[in-house]
Design a protein around this motif. Structure first.
Motif, short mmCIF file in Angstrom:
data_model
loop_
_atom_site.label_atom_id
_atom_site.label_comp_id
_atom_site.label_asym_id
_atom_site.label_seq_id
_atom_site.Cartn_x
_atom_site.Cartn_y
_atom_site.Cartn_z
N PHE A 144 -1.78 0.28 0.33
CA PHE A 144 -1.33 -0.61 -0.74
C PHE A 144 -1.08 -2.01 -0.22
O PHE A 144 -0.60 -2.19 0.91
CB PHE A 144 -0.03 -0.08 -1.38
N THR A 145 -1.36 -3.00 -1.07
CA THR A 145 -0.94 -4.37 -0.83
C THR A 145 0.28 -4.58 -1.71
O THR A 145 0.23 -4.31 -2.91
CB THR A 145 -2.06 -5.36 -1.22
N GLY A 146 1.38 -5.06 -1.14
CA GLY A 146 2.62 -5.18 -1.90
C GLY A 146 3.33 -3.84 -1.94
O GLY A 146 2.98 -2.90 -1.21
N GLN A 147 4.33 -3.75 -2.83
CA GLN A 147 5.13 -2.53 -2.87
C GLN A 147 4.82 -1.68 -4.10
O GLN A 147 4.91 -2.15 -5.23
CB GLN A 147 6.61 -2.88 -2.82
N ALA A 148 4.45 -0.44 -3.83
CA ALA A 148 4.17 0.55 -4.87
C ALA A 148 4.99 1.78 -4.54
O ALA A 148 5.01 2.24 -3.40
CB ALA A 148 2.68 0.88 -4.91
N TRP A 149 5.68 2.30 -5.55
CA TRP A 149 6.60 3.42 -5.36
C TRP A 149 6.04 4.65 -6.07
O TRP A 149 5.70 4.60 -7.25
CB TRP A 149 7.96 3.06 -5.94
N TYR A 179 5.13 3.13 -9.64
CA TYR A 179 5.55 1.82 -10.12
C TYR A 179 5.04 0.79 -9.13
O TYR A 179 5.37 0.84 -7.94
CB TYR A 179 7.07 1.70 -10.26
N PHE A 180 4.19 -0.12 -9.61
CA PHE A 180 3.68 -1.23 -8.81
C PHE A 180 4.55 -2.45 -9.10
O PHE A 180 4.65 -2.86 -10.26
CB PHE A 180 2.23 -1.57 -9.20
N SER A 198 -3.31 -0.96 -5.25
CA SER A 198 -3.85 0.04 -4.31
C SER A 198 -5.03 -0.56 -3.56
O SER A 198 -5.60 -1.57 -3.99
CB SER A 198 -4.31 1.28 -5.08
N ASN A 199 -5.41 0.10 -2.49
CA ASN A 199 -6.70 -0.19 -1.85
C ASN A 199 -7.79 0.37 -2.76
O ASN A 199 -7.53 1.16 -3.68
CB ASN A 199 -6.80 0.53 -0.50
N PRO A 236 -8.72 -2.48 1.80
CA PRO A 236 -7.85 -3.19 0.85
C PRO A 236 -8.67 -4.04 -0.13
O PRO A 236 -9.78 -4.49 0.18
CB PRO A 236 -7.01 -4.10 1.74
N VAL A 237 -8.11 -4.24 -1.31
CA VAL A 237 -8.68 -5.16 -2.30
C VAL A 237 -8.31 -6.57 -1.83
O VAL A 237 -7.13 -6.85 -1.59
CB VAL A 237 -8.07 -4.87 -3.70
N THR A 238 -9.30 -7.43 -1.70
CA THR A 238 -9.01 -8.79 -1.23
C THR A 238 -8.31 -9.59 -2.34
O THR A 238 -8.38 -9.22 -3.52
CB THR A 238 -10.30 -9.53 -0.84
#
Length: 165
Positions: free
Chosen positions: A51-56, A75-76, A82-83, A155-157
Motif C-alpha cells: 500500500f501507498t499511504g495508510q490502509a487499515w 479503510y483507506f 493499494s498496489n 506500486p501504483v505510481t
C-alpha cells in the motif's frame, strides 16, 4: 384487547421518535466521519510493501473449506491506495463510505462513492484506494479461495493515481 392497543400505541410512539430523530439529524447535517460510530473496528495497518499511504484492514469472514470466501473491511485514509494486484477468482468491492478510485489495467480510472459495487474479474490486474481529499471505506469479498487469494504487484505510481483517463 387493552394490552394489544397499548402495544400498538407504544410501537407507533417509538416510530415517531425515531423518525423525528432522523429528521433532526438530516436538518443539522450529517456527522463527520470522526463522529460517526464505526461499523467495524479499524483493524491492522496494511503493510507498506502492498500500500501507498495508510490502509487499515479488518478481516470479517476468514477463509475456510466450507465457504471458500474471504470478506473484510478496508479503510483507506485520503490519498492511500493499494498496489496493483490480481485475484485468481476475482473480487467484489462494496463501497460503504467516502470517495475513491478503482482501475483495471489498461482501462480508465473509475471514481467510486458510497453505495457503488465493483466486480474485479478473475486474474485481472487492478488497484483501488481513496481520493486525495477523502478517505474511502470498502467491504471486499474474495470468492473461491481454493484458487488462491491475491498476488501483489508493483506500486501504483503518482502519475497513474492522478491520471483520470
Amino acid at each position: 384487547m387493552k394490552q394489544h392497543s397499548a402495544i400498538k400505541a407504544t410501537v407507533a410512539a417509538l416510530g415517531v421518535v425515531l423518525f423525528l430523530s432522523h429528521c433532526q439529524q438530516q436538518q443539522t447535517g450529517t456527522t463527520s466521519p470522526e463522529e460517526r460510530p464505526a461499523i467495524f473496528p479499524k483493524g491492522e495497518l496494511g503493510p507498506a510493501e502492498n500500500f501507498t499511504g495508510q490502509a487499515w484492514n479488518t478481516g470479517l469472514v476468514p477463509n475456510d473449506s466450507v465457504f471458500n470466501t474471504v470478506v473484510g473491511n478496508v479503510y483507506f485514509e485520503p490519498g492511500a491506495r493499494s498496489n496493483w494486484h490480481r485475484h485468481p477468482a476475482g473480487q467484489i468491492l462494496v463501497i460503504t463510505d467516502g470517495e475513491g478510485y478503482h482501475q483495471l489495467k489498461g482501462q480508465p480510472r473509475q471514481t467510486l462513492k458510497k453505495g457503488d459495487v465493483v466486480k474485479c474479474p478473475p486474474n485481472v490486474t487492478h488497484w483501488h484506494g481513496a481520493s486525495p481529499a477523502k478517505g474511502m471505506q470498502q467491504l471486499y469479498i474474495i470468492p473461491n479461495t481454493e484458487k488462491g487469494i491475491v498476488e501483489w504487484l508493483e506500486p501504483v505510481t503518482d502519475e497513474e493515481y492522478h491520471k483520470s483517463k
